[in-house]
Design a protein around this motif. Structure first.
Motif, PDB file in Angstrom:
ATOM      1  N   LYS A  85      -4.962  -3.233  -4.101  1.00 45.06           N
ATOM      2  CA  LYS A  85      -6.323  -3.648  -4.477  1.00 45.06           C
ATOM      3  C   LYS A  85      -6.347  -5.089  -4.980  1.00 45.06           C
ATOM      4  CE  LYS A  85      -8.342   0.837  -5.764  1.00 45.06           C
ATOM      5  NZ  LYS A  85      -8.841   1.644  -6.909  1.00 45.06           N
ATOM      6  N   SER A  86      -5.288  -5.448  -5.693  1.00 44.62           N
ATOM      7  CA  SER A  86      -5.192  -6.812  -6.219  1.00 44.62           C
ATOM      8  C   SER A  86      -5.072  -7.822  -5.076  1.00 44.62           C
ATOM      9  CB  SER A  86      -3.974  -6.918  -7.147  1.00 44.62           C
ATOM     10  OG  SER A  86      -3.848  -8.216  -7.640  1.00 44.62           O
ATOM     11  N   LYS A  87      -4.228  -7.490  -4.086  1.00 44.35           N
ATOM     12  CA  LYS A  87      -4.044  -8.382  -2.933  1.00 44.35           C
ATOM     13  C   LYS A  87      -5.345  -8.523  -2.143  1.00 44.35           C
ATOM     14  CE  LYS A  87       0.459  -9.328  -3.024  1.00 44.35           C
ATOM     15  NZ  LYS A  87       0.942 -10.723  -3.165  1.00 44.35           N
ATOM     16  N   LEU A  88      -6.093  -7.442  -2.050  1.00 47.32           N
ATOM     17  CA  LEU A  88      -7.351  -7.462  -1.285  1.00 47.32           C
ATOM     18  C   LEU A  88      -8.535  -7.955  -2.121  1.00 47.32           C
ATOM     19  CD1 LEU A  88      -6.974  -4.041   0.586  1.00 47.32           C
ATOM     20  CD2 LEU A  88      -6.619  -6.337   1.526  1.00 47.32           C
ATOM     21  N   LYS A  89      -8.232  -8.325  -3.397  1.00 46.34           N
ATOM     22  CA  LYS A  89      -9.268  -8.840  -4.311  1.00 46.34           C
ATOM     23  C   LYS A  89     -10.431  -7.849  -4.481  1.00 46.34           C
ATOM     24  CE  LYS A  89      -8.293 -13.740  -3.298  1.00 46.34           C
ATOM     25  NZ  LYS A  89      -7.055 -13.718  -4.015  1.00 46.34           N
ATOM     26  N   LEU A  90     -10.078  -6.580  -4.650  1.00 46.22           N
ATOM     27  CA  LEU A  90     -11.083  -5.531  -4.801  1.00 46.22           C
ATOM     28  C   LEU A  90     -11.370  -5.196  -6.260  1.00 46.22           C
ATOM     29  CD1 LEU A  90      -9.854  -3.084  -1.993  1.00 46.22           C
ATOM     30  CD2 LEU A  90     -11.723  -4.759  -1.866  1.00 46.22           C
ATOM     31  N   GLN A  91     -10.766  -5.941  -7.195  1.00 42.60           N
ATOM     32  CA  GLN A  91     -10.938  -5.597  -8.601  1.00 42.60           C
ATOM     33  C   GLN A  91     -10.773  -6.835  -9.480  1.00 42.60           C
ATOM     34  OE1 GLN A  91      -7.758  -2.753  -9.091  1.00 42.60           O
ATOM     35  NE2 GLN A  91      -6.163  -4.290  -8.972  1.00 42.60           N
ATOM     36  N   ASP A  92     -11.295  -6.748 -10.673  1.00 44.66           N
ATOM     37  CA  ASP A  92     -11.042  -7.747 -11.710  1.00 44.66           C
ATOM     38  C   ASP A  92      -9.724  -7.358 -12.369  1.00 44.66           C
ATOM     39  OD1 ASP A  92     -10.781  -8.971 -14.209  1.00 44.66           O
ATOM     40  OD2 ASP A  92     -12.942  -9.108 -14.524  1.00 44.66           O
ATOM     41  N   ASN A  93      -8.656  -8.084 -12.065  1.00 48.83           N
ATOM     42  CA  ASN A  93      -7.316  -7.664 -12.476  1.00 48.83           C
ATOM     43  C   ASN A  93      -7.152  -7.520 -13.986  1.00 48.83           C
ATOM     44  OD1 ASN A  93      -6.180  -7.212 -10.051  1.00 48.83           O
ATOM     45  ND2 ASN A  93      -4.853  -8.999 -10.023  1.00 48.83           N
ATOM     46  N   THR A  94      -7.748  -8.426 -14.753  1.00 44.61           N
ATOM     47  CA  THR A  94      -7.565  -8.373 -16.210  1.00 44.61           C
ATOM     48  C   THR A  94      -8.083  -7.054 -16.759  1.00 44.61           C
ATOM     49  OG1 THR A  94      -7.785 -10.774 -16.364  1.00 44.61           O
ATOM     50  CG2 THR A  94      -8.087  -9.528 -18.393  1.00 44.61           C
TER      51      THR A  94
END
Length: 396
Positions: free
Chosen positions: A94-103
């Motif tokens: 999900k992080s690689k696909l930018k599907l979420q606010d990582n923080t």
């Protein structure tokens, strides 16, 4: 007094160096100190005083905080937890696909996937989450201590964290520490919790306990330096802007950049692109930054925000004039026109102040004299720290 300090990582950085120095200053005060490093990055461990005991913790905690370092090795080490590993891999995807606010997603991941048992049996008088964030979560969820203390090291409003989730942890602490008045004020505005202010311990004792690295400068030039992580928010673009102007104005200078980070390649590209390779000189990581500062004429600190700059405090101690941008906490360190200059966040203003100091010998001598006459001698930070802990313990 049994103390536990928990850090997210223990690599080379201002907060980590300050902690090591504080541990030196706590020596002789009847302290038994343990240190836990959540992601096993421990380059500073060899500099710890002998009385400090580093307690190893399982790599599963590094995965729980979704730390990127050694992540493949840590996944393999925890292969006996297949469901947990699948969740880690899904997060990475999900992080690689930018599907979420990582923080915020990392905060939620900890809360939703933490286990309810702890393998840590020792009970401490005080457990301190030195790095804020996950270190505070860790001491609350897994450590037995009479009192638990969180430590805030930057302007909380820039962190873009889930305040409601953090509040669930912060309200359970015996108290909070902040590195400056401004960070304390911001924190109180957001959480209605008033932290105690404890300024970072300058790593002077630490520097005295290690060998100085060789570092030479050329006295024919004005020697400038910037000491920081090569990271977003540190104003490296402003540095390049200012250097271009200094070159155009034919100022004779060497500008040393001390540090490493994710913008290392970007910085090298910008230096080449703007023909600054003989003037702007990245020299990588130097542990003893005091040894570097002592050989400088000016410290330039073009940051966009800081909790409180350790580098500026070190420069003031070594009586080096500072040119810094107007991030909010700078006013707790610099008096504009007296011990340095505060500029707006643009390369032109930074360059103009540097040029003033290069060309006006009387002005430069005046600032050096001010620094000498008002030198900030490091206080007994160990004694102060213990006093604050007792106050926080009594308040709860």
């Amino acid at each position: 007094m049994k103390l536990l300090f928990v850090v997210n990582n223990f690599n080379f950085g201002g907060p980590q160096k300050s902690l090591v120095n504080l541990l030196y200053e706590l020596e002789g005060h009847g302290i038994e100190a343990d240190l836990m490093i959540m992601n096993q990055q421990d380059k500073l461990s060899s500099y710890l005083p002998d009385y400090v005991n580093e307690v190893p913790i399982h790599s599963k905690y590094s995965l729980l905080m979704l730390d990127k370092s050694k992540i493949i090795k840590n996944i393999i080490s925890n292969i006996d937890k297949p469901i947990f590993i699948l969740k880690v891999l899904l997060f990475i995807l999900k992080s690689k696909l930018k599907l979420q606010d990582n923080t915020k997603a990392k905060q939620n991941f900890w809360v939703n996937n933490k286990w309810n048992t702890s393998e840590f049996e020792k009970t401490y008088d005080f457990a301190i989450g030195v790095s804020g964030g996950h270190s505070v979560y860790f001491i609350q969820d897994y450590i037995n201590a009479k009192h638990k203390i969180g430590w805030i090291r930057t302007d909380y409003k820039v962190l873009k964290r889930n305040h409601d989730l953090d509040y669930q942890y912060f309200k359970k602490m015996s108290g909070m520490l902040a590195v400056s008045n401004m960070t304390a004020k911001r924190f109180e505005e957001i959480f209605n919790i008033k932290p105690s202010v404890f300024y970072n311990s300058l790593p002077i004792k630490l520097y005295e306990n290690i060998e100085s690295e060789n570092f030479n400068t050329d006295s024919k030039y004005m020697n400038l330096c910037t000491i920081c992580r090569l990271d977003n928010g540190k104003g490296l673009d402003l540095l390049i802007e200012a250097a271009k102007i200094l070159k155009k104005q034919k100022i004779k200078f060497n500008w040393y950049i001390v540090g490493t980070g994710k913008l290392e390649e970007w910085l090298k590209e910008q230096i080449l692109k703007n023909n600054l390779e003989k003037l702007v000189l990245p020299i990588g990581f130097k542990f003893n930054t005091g040894n570097v500062l002592k050989k400088m004429d000016i410290l330039v600190h073009p940051s966009r925000f800081e909790g409180k700059s350790n580098t500026i405090d070190e420069a003031l101690y070594y009586e080096i004039p500072v040119v810094a941008t107007n991030f909010e906490t700078v006013y707790e360190q610099i008096v504009d026109g007296e011990n340095g200059f505060i500029t707006n966040m643009n390369g032109n203003e930074i360059a103009n102040r540097i040029i003033e100091l290069c060309e006006d010998e009387q002005l430069y001598k005046k600032i050096k004299s001010e620094l000498h006459n008002n030198k900030r001698v490091p206080e007994n930070k160990g004694k102060e720290f213990i006093s604050i802990l007792y106050q926080l313990g009594d308040n709860k």
